[in-house]
Design a protein around this motif. Structure first.
Motif, PDB file in Angstrom:
ATOM      1  N   SER A 127      45.733  35.914  34.981  1.00  0.00           N
ATOM      2  CA  SER A 127      45.373  37.162  34.352  1.00  0.00           C
ATOM      3  C   SER A 127      46.164  38.183  35.566  1.00  0.00           C
ATOM      4  CB  SER A 127      43.963  37.505  34.438  1.00  0.00           C
ATOM      5  OG  SER A 127      43.303  36.932  35.790  1.00  0.00           O
ATOM      6  N   VAL A 128      46.064  39.537  34.911  1.00  0.00           N
ATOM      7  CA  VAL A 128      46.366  40.499  35.685  1.00  0.00           C
ATOM      8  C   VAL A 128      45.351  41.701  35.534  1.00  0.00           C
ATOM      9  CG1 VAL A 128      48.817  40.069  35.101  1.00  0.00           C
ATOM     10  CG2 VAL A 128      47.257  41.457  33.621  1.00  0.00           C
ATOM     11  N   PRO A 129      45.495  42.647  36.536  1.00  0.00           N
ATOM     12  CA  PRO A 129      44.454  43.653  36.420  1.00  0.00           C
ATOM     13  C   PRO A 129      44.369  44.595  35.392  1.00  0.00           C
ATOM     14  CG  PRO A 129      45.860  43.685  38.653  1.00  0.00           C
ATOM     15  CD  PRO A 129      46.356  42.658  37.822  1.00  0.00           C
ATOM     16  N   LEU A 130      43.177  45.107  34.926  1.00  0.00           N
ATOM     17  CA  LEU A 130      43.332  46.044  33.870  1.00  0.00           C
ATOM     18  C   LEU A 130      44.434  46.900  33.596  1.00  0.00           C
ATOM     19  CD1 LEU A 130      39.331  46.747  33.815  1.00  0.00           C
ATOM     20  CD2 LEU A 130      40.584  44.933  32.674  1.00  0.00           C
ATOM     21  N   PRO A 131      45.207  46.919  32.499  1.00  0.00           N
ATOM     22  CA  PRO A 131      46.237  47.934  32.265  1.00  0.00           C
ATOM     23  C   PRO A 131      45.816  49.343  32.758  1.00  0.00           C
ATOM     24  CG  PRO A 131      45.985  46.450  30.513  1.00  0.00           C
ATOM     25  CD  PRO A 131      44.632  45.924  31.207  1.00  0.00           C
ATOM     26  N   GLY A 132      46.771  49.905  33.464  1.00  0.00           N
ATOM     27  CA  GLY A 132      46.701  51.180  34.134  1.00  0.00           C
ATOM     28  C   GLY A 132      45.603  51.254  35.305  1.00  0.00           C
ATOM     29  N   HIS A 133      45.058  50.097  35.736  1.00  0.00           N
ATOM     30  CA  HIS A 133      44.126  50.402  36.754  1.00  0.00           C
ATOM     31  C   HIS A 133      44.442  49.334  37.842  1.00  0.00           C
ATOM     32  CE1 HIS A 133      41.530  53.082  34.623  1.00  0.00           C
ATOM     33  NE2 HIS A 133      41.598  52.299  33.499  1.00  0.00           N
ATOM     34  N   PRO A 134      45.661  49.138  38.834  1.00  0.00           N
ATOM     35  CA  PRO A 134      45.808  48.412  39.511  1.00  0.00           C
ATOM     36  C   PRO A 134      44.893  47.915  40.564  1.00  0.00           C
ATOM     37  CG  PRO A 134      47.112  50.294  40.127  1.00  0.00           C
ATOM     38  CD  PRO A 134      46.401  50.584  38.626  1.00  0.00           C
ATOM     39  N   ARG A 135      43.996  48.916  40.919  1.00  0.00           N
ATOM     40  CA  ARG A 135      42.953  48.552  41.928  1.00  0.00           C
ATOM     41  C   ARG A 135      41.610  48.233  41.149  1.00  0.00           C
ATOM     42  NH1 ARG A 135      45.376  51.634  46.436  1.00  0.00           N
ATOM     43  NH2 ARG A 135      43.639  50.395  47.784  1.00  0.00           N
ATOM     44  N   SER A 136      41.676  47.730  40.217  1.00  0.00           N
ATOM     45  CA  SER A 136      40.527  47.422  39.355  1.00  0.00           C
ATOM     46  C   SER A 136      39.576  46.363  40.109  1.00  0.00           C
ATOM     47  CB  SER A 136      40.641  46.792  38.065  1.00  0.00           C
ATOM     48  OG  SER A 136      41.551  45.635  38.002  1.00  0.00           O
TER      49      SER A 136
END
Length: 286
Positions: A169-178
């Motif tokens: 998985s990856v962090p929420l799109p647009g939110h690298p510090r999610s």
């Protein structure tokens, strides 16, 4: 986000900045905030519904296939308490079996009873036509009593998304510090917006959460269509869906201590009051 919501989230903003999260990331996260209603058996809010009680349905409504959970008086909900296009009145009845299905199918349903509809009392045990004793024990442990409403604000509890065709998985799109922002929310939520057993609108939550429970529900709905257990049309785009309600079940019965039910619905179905198109997904950790 309304000024009132921003004021309530001021402690979150300040704590996130204190932890070194850039202001731009914090503001983008705050922009995702949604209003919601938390329903609890105690508190000072108005009574807007009941856990359990008599099952009152129009005579031509089929017996629901799942146990009866709660009813809500939509006219009694605080004004603008959610961003859902709910009807202004009438009753919303929630049904669910709080266990993850072995195959892809809905584990609950929603019935909307318009205001002024003639209703009759129905058998609350009709779903258990085979008289399974353990399931009846589970149903008897469902909460009972009035539900009081408190208007709250909701931020995402999940921090990642799974990408089709790719592992992990990856962090929420647009939110690298999610991940960090979710950690801040979890540390302050009890002070800002305490959870209750039932929530209307907002973001989905469950005992062990990493990706969005609504996205998981959408995947199950799509696969239910593929398996012939759910009627089309169903969008596979999560943005076309909304969380209608969350129930932190957690009955004091062996095997059902940590179940959470998520009722989701497509935006266009909610606007059209097609509550028969709601899909229920369950997180169950026996």
């Amino acid at each position: 986000m309304t000024p009132e919501m921003r004021d309530r989230l001021r402690p979150f903003h300040d704590e996130a900045i204190a932890r070194g999260i850039p202001a731009g990331d914090v503001e983008r996260w705050l922009a995702t905030a949604r209003p919601c209603v938390t329903l609890t058996p105690d508190g000072d809010g108005p009574v807007v519904g009941h856990f359990g009680g008599p099952l009152l349905l129009p005579a031509d409504t089929p017996d629901p296939a799942h146990p009866y959970v709660a009813s809500l008086d939509l006219a009694a909900l605080p004004a603008d308490a959610t961003d859902l296009p709910l009807p202004p009145d009438g009753r919303l009845l929630l049904f669910a079996f709080p266990e993850t299905a072995d195959d892809y199918k809905t584990m609950g349903s929603v019935v909307y009873v318009p205001a002024g509809s003639a209703v009759v009392e129905r058998d609350r045990h009709a779903w258990n036509s085979l008289d399974f004793e353990d399931e009846e024990e589970m149903f008897e442990a469902f909460p009972q009593g009035p539900l009081r409403a408190t208007s709250h604000v909701s931020l995402p509890h999940h921090q990642a998304v799974e990408l089709p065709g790719r592992p992990g998985s990856v962090p929420l799109p647009g939110h690298p510090r999610s991940e960090e922002l979710v950690a801040v929310w979890k540390s302050l939520r009890d002070d800002i917006a305490p959870e209750g057993p039932l929530q209307i609108g907002g973001y989905a939550d469950e005992e062990a959460i990493y990706t969005d429970p609504v996205a998981i529900a959408v995947t199950r709905a799509v696969k239910a269509v593929e398996a012939g257990r759910w009627d089309e049309p169903v969008s596979d785009d999560v943005s076309d869906w909304l969380l209608l309600a969350d129930w932190q079940a957690g009955m004091d019965v062996a095997g059902w201590e940590s179940a959470t039910v998520h009722w989701v619905i497509q935006r266009e179905d909610l606007s059209a009051r097609r509550f028969d198109r709601a899909f229920a997904s369950v997180f169950w950790n026996p």
